[in-house]
Write a protein that holds these residues in place. Structure first.
Motif, short mmCIF file in Angstrom:
data_model
loop_
_atom_site.label_atom_id
_atom_site.label_comp_id
_atom_site.label_asym_id
_atom_site.label_seq_id
_atom_site.Cartn_x
_atom_site.Cartn_y
_atom_site.Cartn_z
N GLU A 121 -30.12 143.88 61.52
CA GLU A 121 -30.93 143.54 62.68
C GLU A 121 -30.88 142.04 62.93
O GLU A 121 -30.73 141.25 61.99
CB GLU A 121 -32.38 143.98 62.50
CG GLU A 121 -33.07 143.36 61.31
CD GLU A 121 -34.45 143.94 61.06
OE1 GLU A 121 -35.41 143.15 61.04
OE2 GLU A 121 -34.57 145.16 60.87
N PRO A 122 -30.98 141.63 64.19
CA PRO A 122 -30.93 140.19 64.50
C PRO A 122 -32.22 139.49 64.11
O PRO A 122 -33.30 140.08 64.14
CB PRO A 122 -30.71 140.17 66.01
CG PRO A 122 -31.29 141.46 66.50
CD PRO A 122 -31.08 142.45 65.40
N VAL A 123 -32.08 138.21 63.76
CA VAL A 123 -33.23 137.39 63.35
C VAL A 123 -33.40 136.19 64.27
O VAL A 123 -34.51 135.87 64.70
CB VAL A 123 -33.07 136.93 61.89
CG1 VAL A 123 -34.18 135.97 61.48
CG2 VAL A 123 -33.04 138.14 60.95
N ALA A 124 -32.32 135.47 64.58
CA ALA A 124 -32.40 134.27 65.41
C ALA A 124 -31.05 134.06 66.11
O ALA A 124 -30.01 134.42 65.58
CB ALA A 124 -32.75 133.05 64.54
N PRO A 125 -31.06 133.48 67.32
CA PRO A 125 -32.23 133.02 68.06
C PRO A 125 -32.99 134.15 68.76
O PRO A 125 -34.00 133.90 69.40
CB PRO A 125 -31.62 132.07 69.09
CG PRO A 125 -30.26 132.63 69.35
CD PRO A 125 -29.79 133.17 68.02
N HIS A 126 -32.49 135.39 68.68
CA HIS A 126 -33.17 136.52 69.32
C HIS A 126 -33.42 137.60 68.27
O HIS A 126 -32.58 137.86 67.42
CB HIS A 126 -32.30 137.12 70.44
CG HIS A 126 -31.86 136.13 71.47
ND1 HIS A 126 -32.71 135.61 72.40
CD2 HIS A 126 -30.64 135.54 71.68
CE1 HIS A 126 -32.04 134.75 73.18
NE2 HIS A 126 -30.80 134.70 72.75
N LYS A 127 -34.58 138.25 68.37
CA LYS A 127 -34.88 139.39 67.51
C LYS A 127 -34.65 140.71 68.23
O LYS A 127 -34.51 141.75 67.58
CB LYS A 127 -36.32 139.32 67.01
CG LYS A 127 -36.55 138.19 66.00
CD LYS A 127 -37.93 138.28 65.36
CE LYS A 127 -38.10 137.24 64.27
NZ LYS A 127 -39.41 137.34 63.59
N ALA A 128 -34.60 140.68 69.55
CA ALA A 128 -34.32 141.89 70.33
C ALA A 128 -32.81 142.12 70.37
O ALA A 128 -32.02 141.19 70.47
CB ALA A 128 -34.88 141.75 71.74
N ILE A 129 -32.42 143.40 70.29
CA ILE A 129 -31.01 143.75 70.18
C ILE A 129 -30.20 143.28 71.39
O ILE A 129 -29.13 142.67 71.24
CB ILE A 129 -30.85 145.27 70.02
CG1 ILE A 129 -31.29 145.71 68.62
CG2 ILE A 129 -29.42 145.71 70.27
CD1 ILE A 129 -30.32 145.33 67.53
N GLU A 130 -30.68 143.56 72.60
CA GLU A 130 -29.88 143.31 73.79
C GLU A 130 -29.48 141.84 73.93
O GLU A 130 -28.29 141.53 74.06
CB GLU A 130 -30.60 143.80 75.05
CG GLU A 130 -30.65 145.31 75.19
CD GLU A 130 -31.71 145.96 74.32
OE1 GLU A 130 -32.52 145.23 73.69
OE2 GLU A 130 -31.76 147.20 74.27
N PRO A 131 -30.44 140.88 73.90
CA PRO A 131 -30.00 139.48 73.99
C PRO A 131 -29.22 139.03 72.77
O PRO A 131 -28.34 138.16 72.88
CB PRO A 131 -31.32 138.71 74.13
CG PRO A 131 -32.38 139.62 73.61
CD PRO A 131 -31.91 141.00 73.91
N ALA A 132 -29.52 139.59 71.59
CA ALA A 132 -28.78 139.21 70.39
C ALA A 132 -27.31 139.58 70.50
O ALA A 132 -26.44 138.84 70.04
CB ALA A 132 -29.40 139.86 69.16
N MET A 133 -27.02 140.69 71.13
CA MET A 133 -25.63 141.11 71.28
C MET A 133 -24.88 140.24 72.28
O MET A 133 -23.65 140.16 72.24
CB MET A 133 -25.56 142.58 71.70
CG MET A 133 -26.12 143.54 70.67
SD MET A 133 -25.23 143.51 69.10
CE MET A 133 -23.75 144.38 69.54
N GLN A 134 -25.60 139.57 73.15
CA GLN A 134 -24.95 138.70 74.14
C GLN A 134 -24.94 137.24 73.71
O GLN A 134 -24.44 136.37 74.44
CB GLN A 134 -25.67 138.83 75.49
CG GLN A 134 -25.59 140.23 76.09
CD GLN A 134 -24.16 140.75 76.17
OE1 GLN A 134 -23.28 140.04 76.65
NE2 GLN A 134 -23.94 141.97 75.69
#
Length: 412
Positions: free
Chosen positions: A93-106
């Motif tokens: 799972e993403p931690v930084a700078p985004h914890k939400a999947i959608e922005p983390a993948m971009q």
């Protein structure tokens, strides 16, 4: 009105939900055609052996099917130490700078993810590298451990060309995270077959396997029979394979997973009630039932604080107001309309076990699950002690088990 607290599954022993699963009954590979799998129909206590191709004609005619449209990402990365040794990084799972999947993948340039690390004891310090090709050009991914936790590590990834989104890095450099019990490397066949034909939103590290049986032909037959469908998103986490190690469920911590549901889907669910809503898979079911508990909490909130968009694993088993499914969905829809948002985002740790009262769903399409698993608890909650009859029948009639195995339609 307040209702009595339902039976509490916290004292359940997981050892009461077991059966003997011979290794040869675990399907190692997918069948040649998705919809050629067997389908065990359980309806009002009766069992019938069918084919998955027959599913559309077996559903109640006024059903609404609900699909989880998550897409599995290539979350396993094999990087090299300067000495040549291989380190496996499994992105959880993403931690930084985004914890939400959608922005983390971009995200471009760099990011930090919570990862499982294979061969980590031999990786003392320093970066590890993975060279790959993206869009026909050479690329490099660098991974550094920034924090070591209990059973996981926080890994900072950086890459060149830095303008690539992390989703593209994973697509080009990663491998599909097949279930650990398959104990084999992923293949080009898995790249197609470990995804549903309707997968849309990247973020899962395990497939919603009940959906793997649906072919374009089966979906077309559903449309011909005017059986409507809706889509929700739950990004399946690695915790779906987490064994229950505690003696009773009180000692088990249910994994959390992100869910997303659009306002349009909430309206569709609301308009379909009280007719049957049939989820495709346990993840769709958990998402639907989580919507009820999110809406119920919203209705009971008496202050102006921001709503808590999270369902805890024991929330359904606490005393509280008994609201209708329609009122709960209406509360969520009204919140989105008030805020001008088009999609609800939340997390759920909902544990469904015997004693649970179902609020939205009236059946389930699902595969055959591992002994002593929370997924088997969910099935037992839906059909009661008959789960043993279902599984004994499947074992006695050569059904294939687990992710690439056969399917069942459970209509209690």
């Amino acid at each position: 009105m307040f209702v009595p607290v339902p039976p509490d599954p916290r004292q359940l022993s997981i050892h009461d939900f077991t059966y003997q699963l011979p290794p040869e009954r675990i399907a190692p590979e997918p069948l040649a055609n998705r919809d050629q799998s067997k389908l065990l129909l359980y309806q009002a206590g009766e069992l019938t052996d069918r084919s998955f191709q027959e599913l559309p004609g077996l559903l109640p005619s006024d059903s609404l099917l609900v699909f989880n449209d998550t897409k599995v990402v290539r979350a396993r990365l094999f990087a090299h130490k300067p000495t040549g040794g291989i380190v496996e990084l499994f992105c959880l799972e993403p931690v930084a700078p985004h914890k939400a999947i959608e922005p983390a993948m971009q995200q471009i340039e760099s990011c930090i993810w919570k990862c499982l690390v294979g061969n980590g004891k031999r990786w003392k310090s320093g970066p590890v590298l993975l060279e790959f090709e993206a869009n026909g050009q050479p690329a490099t991914l660098t991974a550094e451990r920034v924090e070591q936790g209990e059973g996981y590590a926080l890994i900072r990834f950086s890459w060149q060309p830095s303008g690539l989104p992390f989703a593209e890095v994973l697509r080009a450099a990663g491998h599909l995270p097949l279930p650990p019990y398959l104990n084999r490397a992923d293949t080009e066949v898995d790249a197609v077959r470990y995804q549903t034909v309707y997968a849309a939103h990247e973020g899962a590290v395990a497939a919603p396997t009940a959906g793997l049986h649906f072919s374009d032909a089966v979906l077309a037959e559903l449309a011909t029979l005017h059986i409507p469908s809706a889509h929700v998103t739950l990004h399946v986490g690695a915790g779906t394979f987490q064994p229950v190690k505690a003696d009773n469920m009180l000692g088990h911590s249910m994994h959390g997973e992100p869910i997303s549901v659009t306002a349009a889907t909430l309206r569709q669910l609301l308009e379909h009630l009280p007719k049957p809503i049939i989820p495709v898979g346990t993840t769709s079911l958990r998402t639907l039932e989580s919507l009820y508990w999110l809406g119920s909490r919203l209705l009971q909130q008496t202050d102006s604080a921001a709503p808590e968009w999270h369902v805890g694993q024991w929330q359904p088993y606490e005393p509280g107001a008994d609201v209708s499914a329609a009122d709960a969905l209406q509360a969520l829809l009204q919140h989105l309309e008030t805020t001008g948002e088009q999609e609800l985002h939340a997390t759920t740790q909902l544990l469904i076990a015997p004693g649970y009262k179902f609020r939205l769903v009236r059946g389930l399409i699902t595969n055959f699950h591992q002994p002593e698993s929370t997924l088997l608890l969910l099935v037992a909650a839906l059909i009661g002690p008959s789960w043993r009859t279902v599984y004994e029948h499947a074992l006695g009639h050569n059904y294939r088990f687990l992710s690439y195995g056969d399917s069942s339609l459970l209509l209690p």
